[in-house]
Design a protein around this motif. Structure first.
Motif, PDB file in Angstrom:
ATOM      1  N   ASP A 104      -7.532 -35.776   9.008  1.00 41.53           N
ATOM      2  CA  ASP A 104      -6.666 -36.308   7.948  1.00 41.53           C
ATOM      3  C   ASP A 104      -5.282 -35.666   8.028  1.00 41.53           C
ATOM      4  O   ASP A 104      -4.270 -36.311   7.764  1.00 41.53           O
ATOM      5  CB  ASP A 104      -7.260 -36.002   6.564  1.00 41.53           C
ATOM      6  N   ARG A 105      -5.249 -34.391   8.409  1.00 41.08           N
ATOM      7  CA  ARG A 105      -3.962 -33.675   8.444  1.00 41.08           C
ATOM      8  C   ARG A 105      -3.247 -33.835   9.779  1.00 41.08           C
ATOM      9  O   ARG A 105      -2.029 -33.870   9.838  1.00 41.08           O
ATOM     10  CB  ARG A 105      -4.191 -32.188   8.156  1.00 41.08           C
ATOM     11  N   TYR A 106      -4.014 -33.901  10.881  1.00 37.66           N
ATOM     12  CA  TYR A 106      -3.376 -33.940  12.204  1.00 37.66           C
ATOM     13  C   TYR A 106      -3.799 -35.215  12.931  1.00 37.66           C
ATOM     14  O   TYR A 106      -4.637 -35.199  13.827  1.00 37.66           O
ATOM     15  CB  TYR A 106      -3.741 -32.674  13.005  1.00 37.66           C
ATOM     16  N   GLN A 107      -3.198 -36.312  12.523  1.00 36.71           N
ATOM     17  CA  GLN A 107      -3.652 -37.616  13.000  1.00 36.71           C
ATOM     18  C   GLN A 107      -3.286 -37.900  14.444  1.00 36.71           C
ATOM     19  O   GLN A 107      -3.876 -38.757  15.074  1.00 36.71           O
ATOM     20  CB  GLN A 107      -3.088 -38.719  12.094  1.00 36.71           C
ATOM     21  N   SER A 108      -2.273 -37.168  14.970  1.00 38.68           N
ATOM     22  CA  SER A 108      -1.884 -37.500  16.342  1.00 38.68           C
ATOM     23  C   SER A 108      -2.318 -36.421  17.336  1.00 38.68           C
ATOM     24  O   SER A 108      -1.657 -36.202  18.344  1.00 38.68           O
ATOM     25  CB  SER A 108      -0.379 -37.734  16.410  1.00 38.68           C
ATOM     26  N   CYS A 109      -3.449 -35.780  17.055  1.00 38.27           N
ATOM     27  CA  CYS A 109      -3.909 -34.736  17.975  1.00 38.27           C
ATOM     28  C   CYS A 109      -4.761 -35.338  19.104  1.00 38.27           C
ATOM     29  O   CYS A 109      -5.072 -36.528  19.101  1.00 38.27           O
ATOM     30  CB  CYS A 109      -4.710 -33.685  17.226  1.00 38.27           C
ATOM     31  N   ILE A 110      -5.109 -34.485  20.062  1.00 37.05           N
ATOM     32  CA  ILE A 110      -6.008 -34.881  21.154  1.00 37.05           C
ATOM     33  C   ILE A 110      -7.258 -34.017  21.077  1.00 37.05           C
ATOM     34  O   ILE A 110      -7.166 -32.798  20.954  1.00 37.05           O
ATOM     35  CB  ILE A 110      -5.310 -34.710  22.521  1.00 37.05           C
ATOM     36  N   ILE A 111      -8.419 -34.663  21.105  1.00 37.23           N
ATOM     37  CA  ILE A 111      -9.689 -33.934  21.093  1.00 37.23           C
ATOM     38  C   ILE A 111     -10.334 -34.109  22.458  1.00 37.23           C
ATOM     39  O   ILE A 111     -10.492 -35.238  22.943  1.00 37.23           O
ATOM     40  CB  ILE A 111     -10.646 -34.495  20.006  1.00 37.23           C
ATOM     41  N   ILE A 112     -10.709 -32.987  23.066  1.00 38.48           N
ATOM     42  CA  ILE A 112     -11.342 -33.027  24.390  1.00 38.48           C
ATOM     43  C   ILE A 112     -12.749 -32.438  24.261  1.00 38.48           C
ATOM     44  O   ILE A 112     -12.915 -31.328  23.756  1.00 38.48           O
ATOM     45  CB  ILE A 112     -10.534 -32.205  25.415  1.00 38.48           C
ATOM     46  N   SER A 113     -13.742 -33.208  24.677  1.00 40.49           N
ATOM     47  CA  SER A 113     -15.123 -32.726  24.511  1.00 40.49           C
ATOM     48  C   SER A 113     -15.981 -33.055  25.720  1.00 40.49           C
ATOM     49  O   SER A 113     -15.813 -34.100  26.354  1.00 40.49           O
ATOM     50  CB  SER A 113     -15.742 -33.380  23.269  1.00 40.49           C
ATOM     51  N   ASP A 114     -16.922 -32.162  26.016  1.00 43.53           N
ATOM     52  CA  ASP A 114     -17.948 -32.483  27.009  1.00 43.53           C
ATOM     53  C   ASP A 114     -18.896 -33.510  26.420  1.00 43.53           C
ATOM     54  O   ASP A 114     -19.140 -33.515  25.218  1.00 43.53           O
ATOM     55  CB  ASP A 114     -18.801 -31.243  27.336  1.00 43.53           C
ATOM     56  N   GLU A 115     -19.458 -34.352  27.287  1.00 41.95           N
ATOM     57  CA  GLU A 115     -20.603 -35.166  26.909  1.00 41.95           C
ATOM     58  C   GLU A 115     -21.834 -34.325  27.204  1.00 41.95           C
ATOM     59  O   GLU A 115     -21.998 -33.843  28.328  1.00 41.95           O
ATOM     60  CB  GLU A 115     -20.667 -36.417  27.782  1.00 41.95           C
ATOM     61  N   ILE A 116     -22.692 -34.123  26.220  1.00 40.75           N
ATOM     62  CA  ILE A 116     -23.821 -33.209  26.429  1.00 40.75           C
ATOM     63  C   ILE A 116     -25.175 -33.891  26.231  1.00 40.75           C
ATOM     64  O   ILE A 116     -26.207 -33.261  26.327  1.00 40.75           O
ATOM     65  CB  ILE A 116     -23.726 -31.990  25.489  1.00 40.75           C
ATOM     66  N   GLY A 117     -25.162 -35.199  25.957  1.00 38.29           N
ATOM     67  CA  GLY A 117     -26.416 -35.877  25.615  1.00 38.29           C
ATOM     68  C   GLY A 117     -27.200 -36.466  26.785  1.00 38.29           C
ATOM     69  O   GLY A 117     -28.264 -37.021  26.586  1.00 38.29           O
ATOM     70  N   ASN A 118     -26.667 -36.326  28.007  1.00 35.06           N
ATOM     71  CA  ASN A 118     -27.304 -37.009  29.129  1.00 35.06           C
ATOM     72  C   ASN A 118     -28.302 -36.113  29.861  1.00 35.06           C
ATOM     73  O   ASN A 118     -28.105 -35.757  31.016  1.00 35.06           O
ATOM     74  CB  ASN A 118     -26.248 -37.521  30.101  1.00 35.06           C
ATOM     75  N   GLY A 119     -29.371 -35.754  29.192  1.00 37.39           N
ATOM     76  CA  GLY A 119     -30.360 -34.893  29.830  1.00 37.39           C
ATOM     77  C   GLY A 119     -31.692 -34.966  29.117  1.00 37.39           C
ATOM     78  O   GLY A 119     -31.914 -35.825  28.264  1.00 37.39           O
ATOM     79  N   ILE A 120     -32.566 -34.057  29.509  1.00 37.49           N
ATOM     80  CA  ILE A 120     -33.895 -33.963  28.901  1.00 37.49           C
ATOM     81  C   ILE A 120     -33.756 -33.372  27.490  1.00 37.49           C
ATOM     82  O   ILE A 120     -32.965 -32.453  27.286  1.00 37.49           O
ATOM     83  CB  ILE A 120     -34.791 -33.064  29.791  1.00 37.49           C
ATOM     84  N   ILE A 121     -34.513 -33.914  26.552  1.00 33.44           N
ATOM     85  CA  ILE A 121     -34.446 -33.403  25.174  1.00 33.44           C
ATOM     86  C   ILE A 121     -34.900 -31.934  25.163  1.00 33.44           C
ATOM     87  O   ILE A 121     -35.979 -31.615  25.640  1.00 33.44           O
ATOM     88  CB  ILE A 121     -35.310 -34.256  24.234  1.00 33.44           C
ATOM     89  N   PRO A 122     -34.048 -31.041  24.656  1.00 35.05           N
ATOM     90  CA  PRO A 122     -34.394 -29.612  24.712  1.00 35.05           C
ATOM     91  C   PRO A 122     -35.605 -29.257  23.847  1.00 35.05           C
ATOM     92  O   PRO A 122     -35.892 -29.927  22.856  1.00 35.05           O
ATOM     93  CB  PRO A 122     -33.151 -28.918  24.154  1.00 35.05           C
ATOM     94  N   VAL A 123     -36.289 -28.195  24.248  1.00 34.85           N
ATOM     95  CA  VAL A 123     -37.471 -27.739  23.514  1.00 34.85           C
ATOM     96  C   VAL A 123     -37.064 -27.105  22.176  1.00 34.85           C
ATOM     97  O   VAL A 123     -37.724 -27.303  21.172  1.00 34.85           O
ATOM     98  CB  VAL A 123     -38.264 -26.718  24.377  1.00 34.85           C
ATOM     99  N   GLU A 124     -35.960 -26.344  22.171  1.00 34.93           N
ATOM    100  CA  GLU A 124     -35.579 -25.645  20.933  1.00 34.93           C
ATOM    101  C   GLU A 124     -34.943 -26.611  19.935  1.00 34.93           C
ATOM    102  O   GLU A 124     -34.105 -27.423  20.290  1.00 34.93           O
ATOM    103  CB  GLU A 124     -34.562 -24.520  21.206  1.00 34.93           C
ATOM    104  N   LYS A 125     -35.354 -26.438  18.693  1.00 35.10           N
ATOM    105  CA  LYS A 125     -34.901 -27.325  17.630  1.00 35.10           C
ATOM    106  C   LYS A 125     -33.376 -27.311  17.491  1.00 35.10           C
ATOM    107  O   LYS A 125     -32.751 -28.351  17.351  1.00 35.10           O
ATOM    108  CB  LYS A 125     -35.542 -26.906  16.302  1.00 35.10           C
ATOM    109  N   PHE A 126     -32.778 -26.093  17.523  1.00 34.47           N
ATOM    110  CA  PHE A 126     -31.323 -26.000  17.343  1.00 34.47           C
ATOM    111  C   PHE A 126     -30.583 -26.773  18.430  1.00 34.47           C
ATOM    112  O   PHE A 126     -29.622 -27.497  18.158  1.00 34.47           O
ATOM    113  CB  PHE A 126     -30.859 -24.536  17.321  1.00 34.47           C
ATOM    114  N   GLU A 127     -31.042 -26.623  19.669  1.00 39.34           N
ATOM    115  CA  GLU A 127     -30.396 -27.320  20.790  1.00 39.34           C
ATOM    116  C   GLU A 127     -30.501 -28.839  20.639  1.00 39.34           C
ATOM    117  O   GLU A 127     -29.569 -29.571  20.960  1.00 39.34           O
ATOM    118  CB  GLU A 127     -31.022 -26.889  22.125  1.00 39.34           C
ATOM    119  N   ARG A 128     -31.649 -29.283  20.140  1.00 38.69           N
ATOM    120  CA  ARG A 128     -31.822 -30.731  19.916  1.00 38.69           C
ATOM    121  C   ARG A 128     -30.848 -31.232  18.865  1.00 38.69           C
ATOM    122  O   ARG A 128     -30.207 -32.256  19.027  1.00 38.69           O
ATOM    123  CB  ARG A 128     -33.241 -31.037  19.432  1.00 38.69           C
TER     124      ARG A 128
END
Lengths: 152, 187
Positions: free
Chosen positions: A96-120
């Motif tokens: 809302d405050r910084y509408q013209s920013c750039i966000i750069i993120s890894d895609e992390i969903g393309n794998g086996i569902i992790p065993v640990e709840k937090f990671e899932r």
């Protein structure tokens, strides 16, 4: 806001620097800066640029404006979740405050569902946050092998 | 017609697949083949979330966690659109539910043949599968066999499909589309 996504080590930051002329002084790594931090960095940035006497950054790209960017955005989500925060609300307030920013993120969903709840949960919520940001973004680019594909 | 929809976890592939299946169905019966076993609280929550996503869209749900072609016995005759979600659960159930894990080849055949039978019998088949291939981790032998089986299944399904769509951060990207395929055939 522009969203840049892609796998680990695909050259996303380099792509963004070259395409948008980002200056590393205004790129935050794995954190969402507060208003104060942004103001200070911007003041420093403008001062240094003026004293340089030119508008050229390290990559030789002409600086048009000072764009704020958050790199490794997924790391920020992970930290926020591990501290019991609500990244969905925090990022929405930030945008809302910084509408013209750039966000750069890894895609992390393309794998086996992790065993640990937090990671899932981290994977699932990161995916959903990125879907929402992509919906709001004026542009979405996916970087693979250093090459950006505009997907929105 | 068959459509294969791929995506990672949290990619928005389910929401896209549901809307797409509804847009194809145009008044015909629309079935949702659910493959997730409802074990434990988290599975319960995931299933509830998907039910909420689907509610009001007119889906008739058939629980079919394994031997997917058997779902055909529970469908009415006539034109129908079928959404199957998702191959990663189905393959995991096929592989790990017996006393001993089944081999890669057996799982591949069971799933691929099952989908081929569904495709023969229904008007529109929309299949959701998962990209489980890009986390760079070397898992135990059985999990690696599962990943290989998934790779072979996806390859087979994409060859069978008239169109293949990858969903990335909620955005559909065409991997194989009807128009370019029919152009290729004409050449």
């Amino acid at each position: 806001m522009k969203l840049i996504i892609g796998g680990y080590a695909q050259g996303k930051l380099k792509y963004a620097i070259e395409k948008y002329g980002l200056d590393l002084r205004l790129v935050w790594d794995g954190e969402l800066p507060g208003d104060g931090e942004i103001r200070n960095a911007e003041t420093e940035f403008v001062k240094e640029r003026a004293s340089d006497g030119n508008n050229i950054n390290a990559k030789g790209v002409k600086m048009k404006n000072s764009i704020i960017a958050v790199n490794h955005f997924h790391n920020w989500i992970k930290r926020s979740l591990s501290e019991g925060g609500c990244p969905e609300e925090e990022i929405s307030r930030f945008l809302d405050r910084y509408q013209s920013c750039i966000i750069i993120s890894d895609e992390i969903g393309n794998g086996i569902i992790p065993v640990e709840k937090f990671e899932r949960e981290y994977r699932e919520r990161t995916g959903r946050i990125l879907v929402k940001l992509a919906g709001q973004a004026e542009e979405v680019e996916r970087v693979i092998c250093g090459i950006g594909q505009k997907i929105k | 017609m068959m459509t294969l929809i791929l995506g990672g976890s949290g990619s928005g592939k389910s929401a896209y697949a549901e809307d797409y299946a509804v847009s194809l169905s145009k008044g015909m019966k629309i079935y949702y083949l659910a493959t997730m076993r409802a074990f434990g609280r988290e599975a319960g929550q995931r299933i509830a979330r998907h039910r909420t996503l689907r509610s009001g869209k007119g889906f008739l749900t058939i629980e079919q966690p394994a031997a997917i072609y058997k779902a055909l016995e529970r469908m009415e005759t006539g034109e129908k659109t079928v959404l199957l979600e998702c191959i990663s659960n189905l393959a995991a159930n096929e592989m790990f539910e017996g006393e001993m894990p089944k081999g890669e080849e057996a799982v591949f055949k069971e799933v691929a043949n099952g989908i081929a039978r569904l495709r023969e019998e229904v008007t529109h088949l929309v299949v959701v599968s998962n990209n489980v291939f890009e986390d760079g981790i070397t898992y135990d032998r059985e999990t690696m066999a599962y990943i290989r089986a998934m790779g072979r299944i996806n390859e087979k399904l994409s060859a069978m499909a008239d169109e293949v769509v990858e969903v990335v951060v909620g955005i559909p990207l065409m991997v194989k589309d009807k128009k370019s395929e029919s152009r290729k055939k004409r050449k």
